[in-house]
Design a protein around this motif. Sequence first.
Motif, PDB file in Angstrom:
ATOM      1  N   ILE A  50       5.373 -10.985   5.977  1.00  0.00           N
ATOM      2  CA  ILE A  50       6.745 -10.546   6.230  1.00  0.00           C
ATOM      3  C   ILE A  50       6.752  -9.292   7.090  1.00  0.00           C
ATOM      4  CG2 ILE A  50       8.866  -9.722   5.126  1.00  0.00           C
ATOM      5  CD1 ILE A  50       8.084 -11.478   2.701  1.00  0.00           C
ATOM      6  N   ARG A  51       7.693  -9.273   8.048  1.00  0.00           N
ATOM      7  CA  ARG A  51       7.786  -8.165   8.996  1.00  0.00           C
ATOM      8  C   ARG A  51       9.161  -7.513   8.913  1.00  0.00           C
ATOM      9  NH1 ARG A  51       5.680 -11.999  14.011  1.00  0.00           N
ATOM     10  NH2 ARG A  51       3.733 -12.657  13.030  1.00  0.00           N
ATOM     11  N   LYS A  52       9.257  -6.342   9.499  1.00  0.00           N
ATOM     12  CA  LYS A  52      10.552  -5.681   9.600  1.00  0.00           C
ATOM     13  C   LYS A  52      11.502  -6.551  10.413  1.00  0.00           C
ATOM     14  CE  LYS A  52       8.475  -1.078   9.314  1.00  0.00           C
ATOM     15  NZ  LYS A  52       8.127   0.156  10.047  1.00  0.00           N
ATOM     16  N   MET A  86      18.035  -8.812   4.965  1.00  0.00           N
ATOM     17  CA  MET A  86      17.324  -8.291   6.141  1.00  0.00           C
ATOM     18  C   MET A  86      16.292  -7.258   5.704  1.00  0.00           C
ATOM     19  SD  MET A  86      17.126  -8.192   9.539  1.00  0.00           S
ATOM     20  CE  MET A  86      18.707  -8.614  10.321  1.00  0.00           C
ATOM     21  N   VAL A  87      15.071  -7.413   6.187  1.00  0.00           N
ATOM     22  CA  VAL A  87      14.032  -6.420   5.909  1.00  0.00           C
ATOM     23  C   VAL A  87      14.343  -5.191   6.752  1.00  0.00           C
ATOM     24  CG1 VAL A  87      11.569  -5.924   5.918  1.00  0.00           C
ATOM     25  CG2 VAL A  87      12.369  -8.262   5.486  1.00  0.00           C
ATOM     26  N   ASP A  88      14.539  -4.050   6.091  1.00  0.00           N
ATOM     27  CA  ASP A  88      14.975  -2.853   6.812  1.00  0.00           C
ATOM     28  C   ASP A  88      13.808  -2.136   7.488  1.00  0.00           C
ATOM     29  OD1 ASP A  88      13.644  -1.337   4.851  1.00  0.00           O
ATOM     30  OD2 ASP A  88      15.466  -0.967   3.692  1.00  0.00           O
ATOM     31  N   ALA A  89      14.108  -0.990   8.104  1.00  0.00           N
ATOM     32  CA  ALA A  89      13.106  -0.247   8.873  1.00  0.00           C
ATOM     33  C   ALA A  89      11.966   0.270   7.997  1.00  0.00           C
ATOM     34  CB  ALA A  89      13.770   0.913   9.608  1.00  0.00           C
ATOM     35  N   LEU A  90      12.203   0.362   6.703  1.00  0.00           N
ATOM     36  CA  LEU A  90      11.162   0.814   5.779  1.00  0.00           C
ATOM     37  C   LEU A  90      10.377  -0.344   5.179  1.00  0.00           C
ATOM     38  CD1 LEU A  90      13.161   3.620   3.902  1.00  0.00           C
ATOM     39  CD2 LEU A  90      11.546   3.879   5.806  1.00  0.00           C
ATOM     40  N   GLY A  91      10.762  -1.572   5.546  1.00  0.00           N
ATOM     41  CA  GLY A  91      10.058  -2.740   5.031  1.00  0.00           C
ATOM     42  C   GLY A  91      10.570  -3.213   3.689  1.00  0.00           C
ATOM     43  N   PRO A  96      19.699  -8.505  -5.644  1.00  0.00           N
ATOM     44  CA  PRO A  96      20.628  -8.327  -6.759  1.00  0.00           C
ATOM     45  C   PRO A  96      19.915  -8.184  -8.103  1.00  0.00           C
ATOM     46  CG  PRO A  96      21.399 -10.067  -5.299  1.00  0.00           C
ATOM     47  CD  PRO A  96      20.028  -9.685  -4.820  1.00  0.00           C
ATOM     48  N   LYS A  97      20.347  -7.213  -8.883  1.00  0.00           N
ATOM     49  CA  LYS A  97      19.872  -6.924 -10.242  1.00  0.00           C
ATOM     50  C   LYS A  97      18.475  -6.321 -10.285  1.00  0.00           C
ATOM     51  CE  LYS A  97      20.573  -8.746 -14.882  1.00  0.00           C
ATOM     52  NZ  LYS A  97      20.968  -9.925 -15.683  1.00  0.00           N
ATOM     53  N   ILE A  98      17.779  -6.317  -9.171  1.00  0.00           N
ATOM     54  CA  ILE A  98      16.445  -5.712  -9.110  1.00  0.00           C
ATOM     55  C   ILE A  98      16.474  -4.435  -8.292  1.00  0.00           C
ATOM     56  CG2 ILE A  98      14.098  -5.993  -8.227  1.00  0.00           C
ATOM     57  CD1 ILE A  98      14.165  -8.868  -9.010  1.00  0.00           C
ATOM     58  N   GLY A  99      17.183  -4.465  -7.172  1.00  0.00           N
ATOM     59  CA  GLY A  99      17.250  -3.295  -6.300  1.00  0.00           C
ATOM     60  C   GLY A  99      16.298  -3.405  -5.139  1.00  0.00           C
ATOM     61  N   SER A 100      15.834  -2.275  -4.657  1.00  0.00           N
ATOM     62  CA  SER A 100      14.995  -2.229  -3.468  1.00  0.00           C
ATOM     63  C   SER A 100      13.573  -2.695  -3.793  1.00  0.00           C
ATOM     64  CB  SER A 100      14.953  -0.798  -2.920  1.00  0.00           C
ATOM     65  OG  SER A 100      14.172  -0.746  -1.747  1.00  0.00           O
ATOM     66  N   VAL A 101      13.069  -3.603  -2.966  1.00  0.00           N
ATOM     67  CA  VAL A 101      11.727  -4.146  -3.151  1.00  0.00           C
ATOM     68  C   VAL A 101      10.984  -4.057  -1.827  1.00  0.00           C
ATOM     69  CG1 VAL A 101      10.353  -6.186  -3.729  1.00  0.00           C
ATOM     70  CG2 VAL A 101      12.494  -5.725  -4.956  1.00  0.00           C
ATOM     71  N   LYS A 102       9.778  -3.495  -1.858  1.00  0.00           N
ATOM     72  CA  LYS A 102       8.941  -3.401  -0.665  1.00  0.00           C
ATOM     73  C   LYS A 102       8.324  -4.766  -0.394  1.00  0.00           C
ATOM     74  CE  LYS A 102       6.599  -0.961   2.502  1.00  0.00           C
ATOM     75  NZ  LYS A 102       7.223  -0.145   3.573  1.00  0.00           N
ATOM     76  N   VAL A 103       8.646  -5.364   0.769  1.00  0.00           N
ATOM     77  CA  VAL A 103       8.169  -6.714   1.055  1.00  0.00           C
ATOM     78  C   VAL A 103       7.342  -6.804   2.334  1.00  0.00           C
ATOM     79  CG1 VAL A 103      10.108  -7.771  -0.173  1.00  0.00           C
ATOM     80  CG2 VAL A 103      10.298  -7.308   2.293  1.00  0.00           C
TER      81      VAL A 103
END
Length: 247
Positions: A50-52, A86-91, A96-103
């Motif tokens: 997975i990429r930005k 969308m994978v953001d600039a921070l990756g 939903p219900k989990i929040g931010s996840v580094k992918v």
Amino acid sequence: MKRFLTLVFFAALGLSSCKTTNLFVDKEAGNAVADLDSIFLPEGNYEYHIRKDDKITVSIWGEDDLSVGSTYGIYNSNEVYGKWLMVDALGNIEIPKIGSVKVENMTTGQLKQALEIRFGEWIKNPVVDIKILNREITVLGEVRDPQVINVDKERNTLLEMITRCKGLENYANAKNIKVMRQVGEDVFVANIDLTENGDYLRKNINLYPGDVVVVPSKKNKEFDRRVSIIIPFATAITAAAILFGAL
């Protein structure tokens, strides 16, 4: 009469003297085909990471409220309807219900496994499916239908992608097809010669999402194009000269 014919001569000379440079033919490729393939296949395996800016759907069976672009629901949401993460600039993505996840740099299998563990905290035996909507291979140049091709498979071959573009044009330079592959900040380029006999498996190189294929034109394309302009132009002026002489 002579004046008109002289004009035709110099006009034809001027058109034929124009020179264009096909950069994709003149520029030498810096990598062998085997080197290009080994970039992604150091151990003979390849999985998309997975990429930005990737667009990702997350589907949880029986949990439409938690799914984004679910493949299990009645309405198969996809990129057309704008339902993705969308994978953001921070990756990261916001689930939903989990929040931010580094992918970033995860495979779809790794992300699926991680989400099954997270959702398993309140869902019994969750079934999770991950799809990346913008896995694309770009084919440019002398093909009948140049396009950006969305691919679902991990492996796609050069000839398969050319076929999906409806084949090569008549002026395609099949001797100098370029395959470009970006890894980080580096771009690797290999030259494929489809006119050479033998070793077809090596030449039908595997392509992966993000690859760009450029099919350059033969050098005589510009000459033929100029000839097609010169001949009607010369014919028209010659006819005018004859008419003028007759008058």
